[in-house]
Design a protein around this motif. Structure first.
Motif, PDB file in Angstrom:
ATOM      1  N   LEU A  84       0.852  -1.187   0.000  1.00 10.86           N
ATOM      2  CA  LEU A  84       0.000   0.000   0.000  1.00 10.86           C
ATOM      3  C   LEU A  84       0.883   1.230   0.000  1.00 10.86           C
ATOM      4  CD1 LEU A  84       0.094   1.314   3.125  1.00 10.86           C
ATOM      5  CD2 LEU A  84      -1.345  -0.664   3.566  1.00 10.86           C
ATOM      6  N   HIS A  85       0.321   2.354  -0.362  1.00  9.61           N
ATOM      7  CA  HIS A  85       0.994   3.644  -0.236  1.00  9.61           C
ATOM      8  C   HIS A  85       0.272   4.436   0.845  1.00  9.61           C
ATOM      9  CE1 HIS A  85       2.883   3.132  -4.272  1.00  9.61           C
ATOM     10  NE2 HIS A  85       3.823   3.827  -3.674  1.00  9.61           N
ATOM     11  N   VAL A  86       1.015   5.255   1.545  1.00 11.72           N
ATOM     12  CA  VAL A  86       0.428   6.125   2.557  1.00 11.72           C
ATOM     13  C   VAL A  86       1.069   7.499   2.434  1.00 11.72           C
ATOM     14  CG1 VAL A  86       2.082   5.393   4.334  1.00 11.72           C
ATOM     15  CG2 VAL A  86      -0.126   6.344   5.022  1.00 11.72           C
ATOM     16  N   SER A 130       8.761   0.065   2.780  1.00  9.14           N
ATOM     17  CA  SER A 130       9.280  -0.790   1.716  1.00  9.14           C
ATOM     18  C   SER A 130       9.851   0.095   0.619  1.00  9.14           C
ATOM     19  CB  SER A 130       8.145  -1.657   1.167  1.00  9.14           C
ATOM     20  OG  SER A 130       8.569  -2.400   0.070  1.00  9.14           O
ATOM     21  N   GLY A 131      11.147   0.162   0.512  1.00 10.12           N
ATOM     22  CA  GLY A 131      11.771   0.971  -0.531  1.00 10.12           C
ATOM     23  C   GLY A 131      11.992   2.400  -0.081  1.00 10.12           C
ATOM     24  N   GLN A 132      12.593   3.165  -0.950  1.00 11.44           N
ATOM     25  CA  GLN A 132      12.916   4.556  -0.671  1.00 11.44           C
ATOM     26  C   GLN A 132      11.719   5.459  -0.954  1.00 11.44           C
ATOM     27  OE1 GLN A 132      15.785   5.807   0.602  1.00 11.44           O
ATOM     28  NE2 GLN A 132      16.404   3.683   0.913  1.00 11.44           N
ATOM     29  N   THR A 133      11.601   6.499  -0.160  1.00 10.65           N
ATOM     30  CA  THR A 133      10.581   7.512  -0.369  1.00 10.65           C
ATOM     31  C   THR A 133      11.248   8.728  -0.995  1.00 10.65           C
ATOM     32  OG1 THR A 133       9.378   6.745   1.554  1.00 10.65           O
ATOM     33  CG2 THR A 133       8.843   8.941   0.752  1.00 10.65           C
ATOM     34  N   LEU A 134      10.740   9.147  -2.122  1.00 11.30           N
ATOM     35  CA  LEU A 134      11.282  10.339  -2.772  1.00 11.30           C
ATOM     36  C   LEU A 134      10.685  11.569  -2.090  1.00 11.30           C
ATOM     37  CD1 LEU A 134      10.937   9.088  -6.445  1.00 11.30           C
ATOM     38  CD2 LEU A 134      12.968   9.041  -4.992  1.00 11.30           C
ATOM     39  N   PRO A 135      11.505  12.544  -1.696  1.00  9.26           N
ATOM     40  CA  PRO A 135      11.023  13.680  -0.903  1.00  9.26           C
ATOM     41  C   PRO A 135       9.868  14.444  -1.542  1.00  9.26           C
ATOM     42  CG  PRO A 135      13.421  13.736  -1.126  1.00  9.26           C
ATOM     43  CD  PRO A 135      12.925  12.614  -1.974  1.00  9.26           C
ATOM     44  N   TRP A 136       9.848  14.558  -2.843  1.00 11.16           N
ATOM     45  CA  TRP A 136       8.804  15.336  -3.509  1.00 11.16           C
ATOM     46  C   TRP A 136       7.517  14.537  -3.714  1.00 11.16           C
ATOM     47  CZ3 TRP A 136      13.222  13.592  -5.884  1.00 11.16           C
ATOM     48  CH2 TRP A 136      13.057  12.650  -6.878  1.00 11.16           C
ATOM     49  N   ARG A 137       7.525  13.227  -3.453  1.00  6.43           N
ATOM     50  CA  ARG A 137       6.337  12.393  -3.682  1.00  6.43           C
ATOM     51  C   ARG A 137       5.310  12.485  -2.563  1.00  6.43           C
ATOM     52  NH1 ARG A 137       6.115   8.255  -7.569  1.00  6.43           N
ATOM     53  NH2 ARG A 137       3.958   8.544  -7.051  1.00  6.43           N
ATOM     54  N   ARG A 138       5.740  12.775  -1.333  1.00  5.85           N
ATOM     55  CA  ARG A 138       4.871  12.906  -0.168  1.00  5.85           C
ATOM     56  C   ARG A 138       4.044  11.649   0.116  1.00  5.85           C
ATOM     57  NH1 ARG A 138       1.436  17.979  -0.569  1.00  5.85           N
ATOM     58  NH2 ARG A 138       0.519  16.906   1.178  1.00  5.85           N
ATOM     59  N   ARG A 139       4.555  10.503  -0.298  1.00  6.01           N
ATOM     60  CA  ARG A 139       3.928   9.243   0.061  1.00  6.01           C
ATOM     61  C   ARG A 139       4.995   8.165   0.099  1.00  6.01           C
ATOM     62  NH1 ARG A 139       0.544   6.612  -4.817  1.00  6.01           N
ATOM     63  NH2 ARG A 139       2.223   6.484  -6.304  1.00  6.01           N
ATOM     64  N   GLN A 140       4.705   7.118   0.848  1.00  4.62           N
ATOM     65  CA  GLN A 140       5.676   6.039   0.969  1.00  4.62           C
ATOM     66  C   GLN A 140       4.982   4.701   0.781  1.00  4.62           C
ATOM     67  OE1 GLN A 140       7.116   7.060   4.871  1.00  4.62           O
ATOM     68  NE2 GLN A 140       5.966   5.414   5.833  1.00  4.62           N
ATOM     69  N   MET A 141       5.746   3.757   0.245  1.00  4.53           N
ATOM     70  CA  MET A 141       5.254   2.400   0.051  1.00  4.53           C
ATOM     71  C   MET A 141       5.479   1.632   1.346  1.00  4.53           C
ATOM     72  SD  MET A 141       4.195  -0.115  -2.161  1.00  4.53           S
ATOM     73  CE  MET A 141       4.627   0.321  -3.821  1.00  4.53           C
ATOM     74  N   MET A 142       4.486   0.848   1.735  1.00  4.90           N
ATOM     75  CA  MET A 142       4.608  -0.044   2.878  1.00  4.90           C
ATOM     76  C   MET A 142       4.181  -1.436   2.426  1.00  4.90           C
ATOM     77  SD  MET A 142       3.209   2.340   5.998  1.00  4.90           S
ATOM     78  CE  MET A 142       4.109   1.475   7.306  1.00  4.90           C
ATOM     79  N   SER A 143       4.717  -2.453   3.075  1.00  2.00           N
ATOM     80  CA  SER A 143       4.362  -3.829   2.699  1.00  2.00           C
ATOM     81  C   SER A 143       4.311  -4.693   3.939  1.00  2.00           C
ATOM     82  CB  SER A 143       5.367  -4.388   1.685  1.00  2.00           C
ATOM     83  OG  SER A 143       6.628  -4.525   2.290  1.00  2.00           O
ATOM     84  N   LYS A 144       3.704  -5.859   3.755  1.00  2.00           N
ATOM     85  CA  LYS A 144       3.595  -6.821   4.843  1.00  2.00           C
ATOM     86  C   LYS A 144       3.723  -8.207   4.243  1.00  2.00           C
ATOM     87  CE  LYS A 144       0.557  -8.293   8.597  1.00  2.00           C
ATOM     88  NZ  LYS A 144      -0.711  -8.013   9.307  1.00  2.00           N
ATOM     89  N   GLU A 145       4.525  -9.045   4.887  1.00  2.00           N
ATOM     90  CA  GLU A 145       4.612 -10.437   4.473  1.00  2.00           C
ATOM     91  C   GLU A 145       3.547 -11.231   5.223  1.00  2.00           C
ATOM     92  OE1 GLU A 145       7.753 -14.148   4.118  1.00  2.00           O
ATOM     93  OE2 GLU A 145       8.471 -12.184   4.772  1.00  2.00           O
ATOM     94  N   LEU A 146       2.798 -12.026   4.475  1.00  2.00           N
ATOM     95  CA  LEU A 146       1.691 -12.786   5.050  1.00  2.00           C
ATOM     96  C   LEU A 146       2.094 -14.244   5.216  1.00  2.00           C
ATOM     97  CD1 LEU A 146      -1.088 -11.364   2.732  1.00  2.00           C
ATOM     98  CD2 LEU A 146      -0.449 -10.558   5.006  1.00  2.00           C
ATOM     99  N   LEU A 147       1.541 -14.878   6.207  1.00  2.00           N
ATOM    100  CA  LEU A 147       1.761 -16.300   6.414  1.00  2.00           C
ATOM    101  C   LEU A 147       0.703 -17.055   5.629  1.00  2.00           C
ATOM    102  CD1 LEU A 147       2.339 -16.210  10.247  1.00  2.00           C
ATOM    103  CD2 LEU A 147       4.063 -16.223   8.443  1.00  2.00           C
ATOM    104  N   LEU A 148       1.111 -18.035   4.857  1.00  2.00           N
ATOM    105  CA  LEU A 148       0.136 -18.830   4.102  1.00  2.00           C
ATOM    106  C   LEU A 148      -0.291 -20.049   4.880  1.00  2.00           C
ATOM    107  CD1 LEU A 148       1.433 -18.685   0.441  1.00  2.00           C
ATOM    108  CD2 LEU A 148      -0.520 -17.552   1.435  1.00  2.00           C
TER     109      LEU A 148
END
Length: 183
Positions: free
Chosen positions: A144-146, A165-183
């Protein structure tokens, strides 16, 4: 009853029901998204009719899409007359624009809860439902992005196990987040 067995993964407070969105939900969905992401102020009030139309057409198009690639969930406050939608979240399978040949991955978007129903665990339960769907699709990571200027949302996502998750570019004002799920 939906295709999914929500009751195995979701624990909602009394009087709330989680279900897949229906075409007749469109007006309530549009209003919830509009008021959640575009707070009322003078400029937004002038642009609301145009924004409302854009959101409506976008959601309508997605609701007509393939279920195996998209799900729009709503939480309905059942004790209200006729049931009122108080929360929504969308999930789809997406590939990175810069990596079109990579496998598609589950992506959460438009998490919104009516301000009168916030801090009651509804957003957490919608995220759990998305994770449940992702697992039924056989996928182990969810993204997701936030907005970086939304500390409440960032705290919520971190609380339920999402990590930067990953780098946030300063001008983007949003960041990627992730979660690993258990199957």
């Amino acid at each position: 009853m939906s295709r999914f067995q929500w009751d195995t993964a979701i624990k909602l407070p009394p009087d709330y029901v989680l279900r897949l969105a229906r075409p007749q939900d469109l007006p309530q969905l549009v209003e919830l998204l509009l008021t959640s992401f575009y707070p009322e102020n003078y400029l937004n009030r002038l642009l609301y009719p145009l924004m409302r139309l854009g959101i409506q057409e976008d959601i309508k198009r997605r609701l007509k899409g393939s279920f195996h690639q998209y799900a729009c969930l709503v939480i309905v406050h059942a004790s209200a007359t006729g049931g009122v939608i108080v929360g929504t979240v969308e999930m789809s399978l997406r590939s990175n624009v810069w990596q079109p040949l990579q496998p598609r991955r589950p992506y959460i978007a438009n998490v919104a809860v009516d301000y009168r129903h916030r801090r009651s665990g509804l957003a957490q339960q919608m995220l759990r439902a998305c994770e449940f769907i992702s697992q039924t699709w056989g996928l182990r990571h969810i993204y997701l992005h936030v907005s970086t200027d939304n500390p409440s949302a960032i705290a919520l996502y971190q609380k339920v196990g999402y990590q930067l998750s990953g780098q946030t570019l300063p001008w983007r004002r949003r960041q990627m987040m992730s979660k690993e799920l258990l199957l």
